[in-house]
Design a protein around this motif. Structure first.
Motif, PDB file in Angstrom:
ATOM      1  N   LYS A  28       3.591 127.428 133.259  1.00  0.00           N
ATOM      2  CA  LYS A  28       3.922 128.248 134.500  1.00  0.00           C
ATOM      3  C   LYS A  28       4.839 129.263 134.239  1.00  0.00           C
ATOM      4  CE  LYS A  28       4.660 127.851 139.405  1.00  0.00           C
ATOM      5  NZ  LYS A  28       4.935 126.893 140.718  1.00  0.00           N
ATOM      6  N   THR A  29       6.021 128.791 133.332  1.00  0.00           N
ATOM      7  CA  THR A  29       7.292 129.598 132.949  1.00  0.00           C
ATOM      8  C   THR A  29       7.201 129.702 131.514  1.00  0.00           C
ATOM      9  OG1 THR A  29       8.542 127.605 133.157  1.00  0.00           O
ATOM     10  CG2 THR A  29       8.539 128.852 134.938  1.00  0.00           C
ATOM     11  N   PRO A  30       6.432 130.448 130.945  1.00  0.00           N
ATOM     12  CA  PRO A  30       6.122 130.796 129.645  1.00  0.00           C
ATOM     13  C   PRO A  30       7.646 131.592 128.831  1.00  0.00           C
ATOM     14  CG  PRO A  30       5.003 132.577 130.691  1.00  0.00           C
ATOM     15  CD  PRO A  30       5.687 131.556 131.691  1.00  0.00           C
ATOM     16  N   ASP A  31       7.841 130.809 127.752  1.00  0.00           N
ATOM     17  CA  ASP A  31       8.857 131.287 126.767  1.00  0.00           C
ATOM     18  C   ASP A  31       8.159 131.799 125.565  1.00  0.00           C
ATOM     19  OD1 ASP A  31      10.690 131.414 124.519  1.00  0.00           O
ATOM     20  OD2 ASP A  31      11.893 130.094 125.744  1.00  0.00           O
ATOM     21  N   ILE A  32       8.134 133.168 125.400  1.00  0.00           N
ATOM     22  CA  ILE A  32       7.427 133.743 124.473  1.00  0.00           C
ATOM     23  C   ILE A  32       7.714 133.376 123.135  1.00  0.00           C
ATOM     24  CG2 ILE A  32       6.841 136.226 123.315  1.00  0.00           C
ATOM     25  CD1 ILE A  32       5.628 136.051 126.131  1.00  0.00           C
ATOM     26  N   LYS A  33       8.995 133.206 122.755  1.00  0.00           N
ATOM     27  CA  LYS A  33       9.423 132.894 121.478  1.00  0.00           C
ATOM     28  C   LYS A  33       8.843 131.475 121.096  1.00  0.00           C
ATOM     29  CE  LYS A  33      13.742 135.131 120.157  1.00  0.00           C
ATOM     30  NZ  LYS A  33      15.099 135.060 119.723  1.00  0.00           N
ATOM     31  N   THR A  34       8.698 130.504 121.913  1.00  0.00           N
ATOM     32  CA  THR A  34       8.258 129.279 121.945  1.00  0.00           C
ATOM     33  C   THR A  34       6.811 129.380 121.690  1.00  0.00           C
ATOM     34  OG1 THR A  34       9.836 128.189 123.333  1.00  0.00           O
ATOM     35  CG2 THR A  34       7.886 127.035 123.054  1.00  0.00           C
ATOM     36  N   ILE A  35       6.214 130.261 122.232  1.00  0.00           N
ATOM     37  CA  ILE A  35       4.667 130.379 122.098  1.00  0.00           C
ATOM     38  C   ILE A  35       4.287 130.999 120.700  1.00  0.00           C
ATOM     39  CG2 ILE A  35       2.548 131.606 123.010  1.00  0.00           C
ATOM     40  CD1 ILE A  35       3.813 131.568 125.838  1.00  0.00           C
ATOM     41  N   GLN A  36       5.159 131.930 120.451  1.00  0.00           N
ATOM     42  CA  GLN A  36       5.136 132.579 118.916  1.00  0.00           C
ATOM     43  C   GLN A  36       5.383 131.675 117.923  1.00  0.00           C
ATOM     44  OE1 GLN A  36       7.998 135.722 119.460  1.00  0.00           O
ATOM     45  NE2 GLN A  36       6.405 137.346 119.708  1.00  0.00           N
ATOM     46  N   ARG A  37       6.218 130.816 118.234  1.00  0.00           N
ATOM     47  CA  ARG A  37       6.571 129.957 117.018  1.00  0.00           C
ATOM     48  C   ARG A  37       5.496 128.641 116.868  1.00  0.00           C
ATOM     49  NH1 ARG A  37      11.246 128.384 118.678  1.00  0.00           N
ATOM     50  NH2 ARG A  37      10.479 126.524 119.902  1.00  0.00           N
ATOM     51  N   GLU A  38       4.790 128.316 118.076  1.00  0.00           N
ATOM     52  CA  GLU A  38       3.907 127.274 118.016  1.00  0.00           C
ATOM     53  C   GLU A  38       2.784 127.932 117.234  1.00  0.00           C
ATOM     54  OE1 GLU A  38       1.638 124.563 121.406  1.00  0.00           O
ATOM     55  OE2 GLU A  38       3.134 126.008 122.100  1.00  0.00           O
ATOM     56  N   ILE A  39       2.307 129.191 117.682  1.00  0.00           N
ATOM     57  CA  ILE A  39       1.161 129.828 116.668  1.00  0.00           C
ATOM     58  C   ILE A  39       1.583 129.873 115.132  1.00  0.00           C
ATOM     59  CG2 ILE A  39      -0.347 131.778 116.616  1.00  0.00           C
ATOM     60  CD1 ILE A  39      -0.009 132.133 119.599  1.00  0.00           C
ATOM     61  N   ALA A  40       2.746 130.390 114.967  1.00  0.00           N
ATOM     62  CA  ALA A  40       3.288 130.756 113.662  1.00  0.00           C
ATOM     63  C   ALA A  40       3.203 129.206 112.799  1.00  0.00           C
ATOM     64  CB  ALA A  40       4.494 131.046 113.532  1.00  0.00           C
ATOM     65  N   ASP A  41       3.674 128.359 113.545  1.00  0.00           N
ATOM     66  CA  ASP A  41       3.867 126.889 112.697  1.00  0.00           C
ATOM     67  C   ASP A  41       2.475 126.494 112.159  1.00  0.00           C
ATOM     68  OD1 ASP A  41       6.541 126.710 113.084  1.00  0.00           O
ATOM     69  OD2 ASP A  41       6.366 125.272 114.671  1.00  0.00           O
ATOM     70  N   GLN A  42       1.482 126.893 112.870  1.00  0.00           N
ATOM     71  CA  GLN A  42       0.110 126.292 112.706  1.00  0.00           C
ATOM     72  C   GLN A  42      -0.461 127.081 111.586  1.00  0.00           C
ATOM     73  OE1 GLN A  42      -2.391 125.225 116.332  1.00  0.00           O
ATOM     74  NE2 GLN A  42      -0.561 125.975 117.320  1.00  0.00           N
TER      75      GLN A  42
END
Length: 402
Positions: free
Chosen positions: A212-226
């Protein structure tokens, strides 16, 4: 005269030089083996250095590069060959003594082989200058386990098949799934990801949770890690550019964005869309189909609550054999109905009551009626204001101590 000189030079080149080299094997026999010992010692030192670096990286969870492991194997082979030659019993027959004349042929063979091994050892040592010996493997956060009973639910099979059909369609690049909170969207996404991997529909499959309250950096890191991409301390824009470039290196990739509440800026996030990367497909979930339409999905599917029959099948499979007790079954059926076909509620309640006594079931039903009444009242006052995660937490509190 010049012609004769030229011919004589060529004759010397093809006869005198090779003959001299062959004699050098006899003359420099000891020197060649001394050089071999020195070079092997140098190579062993280099090998130990690389092995130490490999071990340090292994402790940090990194995987050794194939080229490094192959080099270590070649080093062991070269050192083994050198040691075998140095320990060759024929060495005893090549030296001069009062009683025997050296075996010239053996002396020549051993010395010549030592020279060749020296060259090989030097070459291998030169190939061991690695800037990095290991890498951090891409994470696979896709769940490998789904609710076992979910596989027996016809409604879930049907929507899974529809989603997979859309993902296989080359004309479709953005697919959406919507439904109530707790209806099982995340579980469904994990199942779709596993099927896509098993069928090798894409070279890469990654999942990121938006919330509901997205953190862009967190989403970017989650994708990048994979994807095995490591960010430095960079701005959102720089991360987006690097992630964008990394995604475009994949021939085909499925990116699953779970739990979207409002329009998400894919460009800022770093996810190519549409014709920009035709082999990049997006699968998104939301509670509200309007959000998916704002994201320009081409195909959307609604994930409904379970039917009454499926509701009981799932509850029964999770609660264990206790539900078949004649004294408990009636209460169990009532409790299952209170879960309203929402898998998250079913899982929470069934696991809390698994193998419990009759009094626990009756007490749970009483608390459950009261608990859901309060939750429904709160939801009526503010639509979807109480998430199903909150419901699950409340249910755990209701069943606490049982």
């Amino acid at each position: 005269m010049e012609i004769l000189s030229s011919v004589a030079g060529k004759v010397a080149e093809y006869t005198v030089a090779p003959i001299g080299r062959q004699f050098s094997y006899l003359i420099f026999y000891k020197a060649n083996f001394k050089e071999l010992g020195k070079r092997v010692t140098d190579l062993e030192g280099k090998r130990d250095e690389i092995k130490q670096r490999v071990e340090e990286e292994r402790r940090n969870g990194k995987t050794t590069f194939d080229v490094v492991q192959n080099w270590l194997n070649n080093v062991d082979d070269a050192i083994g060959e050198a040691n075998q030659l140095q320990n060759d019993p024929r060495h005893a027959k090549v030296g001069c003594s009062r009683c025997s004349f050296p075996n010239v042929v053996t002396r020549h063979q051993l010395s010549r082989k030592a020279t060749k091994i020296v060259k090989n050892v030097v070459d291998i040592k030169g190939e061991g200058n690695f800037s990095a010996v290991a890498y951090l493997p891409a994470l696979d956060v896709v769940s490998t386990s789904t609710t076992r009973s979910n596989k027996n639910l016809e409604s879930r099979k049907s929507i899974t098949e529809n989603i997979m059909h859309a993902l296989r369609d080359p004309k479709v690049s953005m697919v959406g799934v919507y439904g109530l909170g707790g209806v099982g969207k995340t579980t469904l996404m994990n199942e779709v990801a596993q099927i896509a991997k098993h069928e090798r529909l894409f070279d890469e499959v990654v999942i990121a949770t938006v919330s509901k309250t997205p953190d862009i950096k967190t989403i970017q890191r989650e994708i990048a890690d994979q994807l095995g991409l490591q960010f430095r301390d960079e701005s959102v824009a720089c991360r987006g550019k690097r992630l964008h470039d990394r995604i475009k290196t994949e021939r085909s990739i499925l990116i699953i964005l779970d739990d979207i509440w409002a329009r998400l800026d894919l460009e800022m996030l770093g996810i190519p869309s549409g014709s920009e990367h035709g082999s990049c497909k997006l699968l998104m979930t939301s509670r509200n189909n309007d959000v998916l339409q704002v994201m320009d999905v081409q195909k959307d599917f609604k994930l409904d609550v379970l039917s009454e029959e499926e509701n009981w099948i799932m509850f029964e499979s999770l609660a264990g054999d206790t539900v078949h007790d004649i004294n408990i079954k009636g209460t169990a059926i009532e409790i299952a109905k209170r879960c309203a076909g929402l898998p998250l509620r079913l899982v929470t309640v069934a696991r809390a009551l698994k193998n419990k006594k009759l009094y626990a079931w009756k007490d749970a039903l009483t608390r459950l009626v009261l608990g859901f009444s309060l939750l429904c009242e709160a939801q009526a006052q503010h639509f979807e204001g109480v998430s199903c995660t909150h419901c699950a937490t409340t249910l755990v509190q209701i069943f606490g101590g049982h």
